[in-house]
Design an enzyme around this catalytic site. Structure first.
Site, PDB file in Angstrom:
ATOM      1  N   SER A  88       0.828  -1.210   0.000  1.00  0.00           N
ATOM      2  CA  SER A  88       0.000   0.000   0.000  1.00  0.00           C
ATOM      3  C   SER A  88       0.859   1.255   0.000  1.00  0.00           C
ATOM      4  O   SER A  88       1.511   1.573  -0.984  1.00  0.00           O
ATOM      5  CB  SER A  88      -0.968  -0.040   1.184  1.00  0.00           C
ATOM      6  N   HIS A 198      -8.526   0.709   1.416  1.00  0.00           N
ATOM      7  CA  HIS A 198      -8.662  -0.157   0.243  1.00  0.00           C
ATOM      8  C   HIS A 198     -10.080  -0.701   0.077  1.00  0.00           C
ATOM      9  O   HIS A 198     -10.294  -1.835  -0.350  1.00  0.00           O
ATOM     10  CB  HIS A 198      -7.628  -1.292   0.285  1.00  0.00           C
TER      11      HIS A 198
END
Length: 314
Positions: A88, A198
């Site tokens: 990420s 996410h």
């Protein structure tokens, strides 16, 4: 040695991270001070503050800077990697280390990205839970059924082939946990986060980031970097579209790591505040693949010594 570098993601942060490196390695200190001048505050001081470092807006620049500072401090001891992979936020660290983003540019982007995610996360509280088990299709199918019933809960992070993090509106995640238990899932662990990263709950942050990245220029990478969003190698041409989708798309870390192994990587090195990704690698990579992490001065010295010795034997 065919080296794959792993860059820590958000959640790896902890108070005091990098302090011994900052106090003892001039190249590390210079990188942190460079970031501080861009951010407008003393980054190492923030990293020492237990309350601040837990906040997304501060944690993201701190982790990115620590990872890149370690790379800079290793200098010529570090061989050119076969590939890089970050979780990420760690993708920005990986892209900066590979040359796709200038470091100053990466810090400025992450300063804004962290603020967007902090603000939107505070306005849309979420919950994330790690679901253990190798039947990830079962988990995804249960969530699909719940979504059809109007529930806001989604697959978020495919960390290993036996750990899938789900996220969404807290009450809907609770419903999902009950449904997953009834479906036979035996182990779930709630994560200490305030936002459902996410997932579509961060759509407003993704919209802001899209506008923020629209004027940025990307460069060619000095070595391949894998994307969590696609599981495949980034290209300069796909950077904008992938990074703008990343905040609201599931991460496929396990699949990306498997692709690195297929590329021939036989040694993983994680740089950042924790060794979480190395632990993921233990679940994904064959036992003969070597794994190291640099999280502090002691581990830095040990890994640098190993790399120097390895280089002399080539």
């Amino acid at each position: 040695m065919k080296l794959g570098i792993l860059f820590s993601g958000q959640g790896a942060q902890k108070a005091g991270m990098g302090l011994d490196l900052y106090q003892n390695i001039p190249a590390y200190q210079a990188t942190v001070d460079q970031a501080s001048s861009i951010l407008g505050y003393d980054l190492q001081e923030v990293a020492n503050d237990d309350a601040k470092i837990k906040q997304t807006a501060y944690a993201q620049p701190a982790i990115l800077t620590m990872s890149n500072a370690i790379i800079n401090a290793l200098g010529d001891a570090l061989p050119t990697p076969v590939a890089g992979l970050g979780l990420s936020l760690g993708e920005y660290s990986a892209l900066s280390a590979s040359g796709a983003l200038d470091f100053d540019q990466a810090v400025a982007i992450i300063k804004d990205r962290g603020m967007y995610m902090q603000t939107v996360g505070d306005a849309n509280p979420g919950k994330m839970v790690a679901v253990m088990g190798d039947n990830q299709k079962l988990v995804a199918d249960v969530l699909t059924t719940l979504q059809a019933d109007g529930k806001h809960v989604y697959p978020a992070n495919y960390n290993t082939f036996a750990q899938l993090v789900i996220g969404g509106v807290p009450r809907d995640v609770d419903v999902a946990m009950t449904a997953l238990s009834e479906a036979g899932i035996q182990r779930m662990v709630e994560l200490p986060v305030s936002g459902a990263f996410h997932t579509p709950l961060l759509t407003d942050a993704a919209t802001q980031l899209t506008e923020r990245l629209s004027g940025e220029t990307f460069r060619d990478m000095q070595y391949p970097v894998y994307s969590n969003t696609t599981g495949k190698q980034f290209t300069k041409e796909m950077l904008f579209n992938t990074l703008t989708k990343q905040i609201i798309s599931p991460t496929y870390f396990a699949q990306a790591m498997q692709n690195m192994l297929d590329l021939g990587v036989d040694t993983f090195l994680e740089v950042g505040p924790s060794d979480t990704l190395i632990k993921f690698a233990k679940k994904i990579a064959p036992k003969d693949v070597k794994r190291y992490a640099i999280t502090d001065l002691e581990s830095f010295n040990a890994v640098k010594e190993m790399l120097v010795a390895e280089g002399e034997n080539v």
